[in-house]
Design an enzyme around this catalytic site. Structure first.
Site, PDB file in Angstrom:
ATOM      1  N   ASP A 168      -6.780   7.284   8.564  1.00 15.35           N
ATOM      2  CA  ASP A 168      -5.842   7.072   7.466  1.00 15.35           C
ATOM      3  C   ASP A 168      -4.447   6.748   8.035  1.00 15.35           C
ATOM      4  O   ASP A 168      -3.994   7.367   9.000  1.00 15.35           O
ATOM      5  CB  ASP A 168      -5.787   8.352   6.616  1.00 15.35           C
ATOM      6  CG  ASP A 168      -4.699   8.269   5.573  1.00 15.35           C
ATOM      7  OD1 ASP A 168      -4.797   7.429   4.667  1.00 15.35           O
ATOM      8  OD2 ASP A 168      -3.711   9.030   5.681  1.00 15.35           O
ATOM      9  N   ASP A 173       1.990  -1.772   5.885  1.00 12.71           N
ATOM     10  CA  ASP A 173       1.529  -2.880   5.043  1.00 12.71           C
ATOM     11  C   ASP A 173       0.333  -2.467   4.191  1.00 12.71           C
ATOM     12  O   ASP A 173      -0.776  -2.982   4.363  1.00 12.71           O
ATOM     13  CB  ASP A 173       1.160  -4.049   5.986  1.00 12.71           C
ATOM     14  CG  ASP A 173       0.699  -5.281   5.235  1.00 12.71           C
ATOM     15  OD1 ASP A 173       1.030  -5.424   4.042  1.00 12.71           O
ATOM     16  OD2 ASP A 173       0.000  -6.116   5.850  1.00 12.71           O
ATOM     17  N   HIS A 191      -1.695  -0.289   8.574  1.00 11.08           N
ATOM     18  CA  HIS A 191      -2.777  -0.850   7.759  1.00 11.08           C
ATOM     19  C   HIS A 191      -3.128  -2.196   8.404  1.00 11.08           C
ATOM     20  O   HIS A 191      -2.620  -3.245   8.003  1.00 11.08           O
ATOM     21  CB  HIS A 191      -2.338  -1.074   6.317  1.00 11.08           C
ATOM     22  CG  HIS A 191      -1.938   0.175   5.587  1.00 11.08           C
ATOM     23  ND1 HIS A 191      -0.759   0.831   5.837  1.00 11.08           N
ATOM     24  CD2 HIS A 191      -2.561   0.894   4.611  1.00 11.08           C
ATOM     25  CE1 HIS A 191      -0.675   1.888   5.040  1.00 11.08           C
ATOM     26  NE2 HIS A 191      -1.759   1.950   4.281  1.00 11.08           N
ATOM     27  N   HIS A 229       4.844 -11.991   8.603  1.00  9.28           N
ATOM     28  CA  HIS A 229       4.602 -12.244  10.024  1.00  9.28           C
ATOM     29  C   HIS A 229       5.789 -12.931  10.700  1.00  9.28           C
ATOM     30  O   HIS A 229       6.009 -12.755  11.892  1.00  9.28           O
ATOM     31  CB  HIS A 229       3.284 -13.028  10.194  1.00  9.28           C
ATOM     32  CG  HIS A 229       2.099 -12.238   9.715  1.00  9.28           C
ATOM     33  ND1 HIS A 229       0.996 -12.795   9.123  1.00  9.28           N
ATOM     34  CD2 HIS A 229       1.865 -10.895   9.730  1.00  9.28           C
ATOM     35  CE1 HIS A 229       0.133 -11.838   8.796  1.00  9.28           C
ATOM     36  NE2 HIS A 229       0.638 -10.687   9.146  1.00  9.28           N
TER      37      HIS A 229
HETATM   38  C1  LIG Z   1      -2.696  -5.852   3.446  1.00  8.42           C
HETATM   39  S1  LIG Z   1      -4.063  -5.440   4.441  1.00  8.42           S
HETATM   40  C2  LIG Z   1      -3.431  -5.466   6.064  1.00  8.42           C
HETATM   41  C3  LIG Z   1      -3.066  -6.798   6.593  1.00  8.42           C
HETATM   42  C4  LIG Z   1      -2.486  -6.785   7.989  1.00  8.42           C
HETATM   43  N1  LIG Z   1      -1.423  -5.816   8.116  1.00  8.42           N
HETATM   44  C5  LIG Z   1      -1.966  -8.156   8.350  1.00  8.42           C
HETATM   45  O1  LIG Z   1      -0.787  -8.440   8.107  1.00  8.42           O
HETATM   46  O2  LIG Z   1      -2.723  -8.938   8.903  1.00  8.42           O
HETATM   47  C6  LIG Z   1      -4.206  -3.716   4.131  1.00  8.42           C
HETATM   48  C7  LIG Z   1      -5.301  -3.024   4.939  1.00  8.42           C
HETATM   49  O3  LIG Z   1      -5.145  -1.602   4.783  1.00  8.42           O
HETATM   50  C8  LIG Z   1      -6.416  -1.000   4.817  1.00  8.42           C
HETATM   51  N2  LIG Z   1      -6.240   0.342   4.236  1.00  8.42           N
HETATM   52  C9  LIG Z   1      -6.177   0.685   2.929  1.00  8.42           C
HETATM   53  N3  LIG Z   1      -5.870   1.989   2.799  1.00  8.42           N
HETATM   54  C10 LIG Z   1      -5.729   2.486   4.057  1.00  8.42           C
HETATM   55  C11 LIG Z   1      -5.359   3.752   4.582  1.00  8.42           C
HETATM   56  N4  LIG Z   1      -5.098   4.795   3.779  1.00  8.42           N
HETATM   57  N5  LIG Z   1      -5.275   3.894   5.906  1.00  8.42           N
HETATM   58  C12 LIG Z   1      -5.524   2.846   6.747  1.00  8.42           C
HETATM   59  N6  LIG Z   1      -5.862   1.619   6.310  1.00  8.42           N
HETATM   60  C13 LIG Z   1      -5.950   1.437   4.978  1.00  8.42           C
HETATM   61  C14 LIG Z   1      -7.291  -1.958   4.048  1.00  8.42           C
HETATM   62  O4  LIG Z   1      -8.655  -1.788   4.400  1.00  8.42           O
HETATM   63  C15 LIG Z   1      -6.724  -3.314   4.481  1.00  8.42           C
HETATM   64  O5  LIG Z   1      -7.446  -3.844   5.558  1.00  8.42           O
END
Ligand SMILES: C[S@@+](CC[C@H](N)C(=O)[O-])C[C@H]1O[C@@H](n2cnc3c(N)ncnc32)[C@H](O)[C@@H]1O
Length: 280
Positions: free
Chosen positions: A143, A164, A42, A19
């Site tokens: 996705d 991420d 993500h 961040h």
């Molecule tokens: C590391 S966390 C994200 C944290 C966020 N970027 C932050 O910094 O606050 C990863 C997220 O990706 C989501 N996720 C996993 N696979 C995914 C996909 N194929 N497409 C979209 N989201 C996905 C998960 O549900 C999770 O909430």
């Protein structure tokens, strides 16, 4: 498989690095009046209570924001990071931590666009509810890689793409490289910030080599490990690989990490690097 919940990890040392880099890039983009687009592949749930059962169970935020909450040092970028986290906390108590899309919401101007994809059936509606009143926003239960294909390039042709993934599946490393190449073809002017965990050193280096091998120009690596490399001990550090970074980012991150490292370190063998991997 969507077992990963960021609520267990919000505000940890890896979130600090991620961040901090995100905020530096957003603030750089804001130097020009022309609107830009922030795209979060993500996105997670957007806002996390640090008093929740999940956050309290791991107490990971104490390895990150907990150590910086009362930061009194001289570094303006670290101060800007802490000030941003303070925006979601009413008083001096550290009770909430904003995730990457919420940070974008706090810092982007009304004319900038925020796009985000999140697949988790619980986290997506929580996130979407925070953007109902934001005019230039698009929050999809989609996705990540399909989202990059569907939503890039942005109309403004300038912006930041934060990538991420949770890296729960080994295939996510390959998916990322393919998704990045496709996104870059559509939007080569964009800045891309790719987060990665340090769990097994050799696997990290292979992943970084594979991104370098894409032949994409101008790649900067920023990594901070509060613990020494050690296999079998979980995540000992994390990094951000930034494509088309602001020209100021390398020096700014070196200055930050010199100050951050002693504050976040968990071992005398903590280490960091800021390395230009591929020139412009
Ligand atoms: C590391 S966390 C994200 C944290 C966020 N970027 C932050 O910094 O606050 C990863 C997220 O990706 C989501 N996720 C996993 N696979 C995914 C996909 N194929 N497409 C979209 N989201 C996905 C998960 O549900 C999770 O909430």
């Amino acid at each position: 498989m969507l077992s990963y919940r960021h609520s267990y990890h919000a505000g940890n040392h890896a979130d600090v690095i991620k961040h901090l880099v995100q905020i530096c890039i957003l603030n750089y983009l804001k130097r020009k009046e022309k609107p830009f687009c922030y795209h979060d592949t993500h996105a997670g749930a957007g806002l996390y209570s640090l008093h929740s059962e999940h956050a309290q169970k791991t107490a990971e935020y104490q390895t990150g924001i907990g150590k910086l909450w009362n930061y009194q040092g001289s570094n303006a970028d670290i101060q800007a990071y802490v000030n941003t986290i303070r925006l979601v906390n009413d008083n001096d108590d550290l009770a909430f931590y904003p995730g990457s899309p919420k940070i974008a919401d706090l810092l982007c101007r009304a004319t900038d666009t925020i796009q985000a994809t999140e697949l988790h059936p619980s986290d997506h509606p929580i996130l979407a509810s925070q953007f109902q009143r934001r005019r230039h926003s698009r929050i999809e239960k989609m996705d990540a890689w399909a989202g990059l294909r569907a939503m890039l390039p942005p109309l403004s042709k300038r912006g930041l793409v934060l990538i991420d993934p949770p890296y729960e599946l080994k295939t996510e490393y390959q998916d990322l490289i393919k998704g990045l190449q496709q996104a870059y073809q559509r939007f080569p002017q964009g800045t891309y910030a790719i987060w990665y965990p340090v769990i097994e050193r050799q696997a990290v280096e292979s992943f970084i080599d594979a991104i370098v091998d894409t032949q994409i120009r101008n790649q900067l690596r920023i990594e901070y490990c509060p613990q020494p490399d050690a296999e079998g001990f979980g995540m000992t550090g994390s990094g951000m690989l930034v494509i088309n970074p602001p020209f100021t980012l390398k020096q700014d991150m070196e200055n930050c990490l010199k100050q951050l490292s002693p504050l976040l370190s968990q071992s005398p063998l903590a280490h960091w690097q800021v390395t230009q991997l591929v020139d412009e």
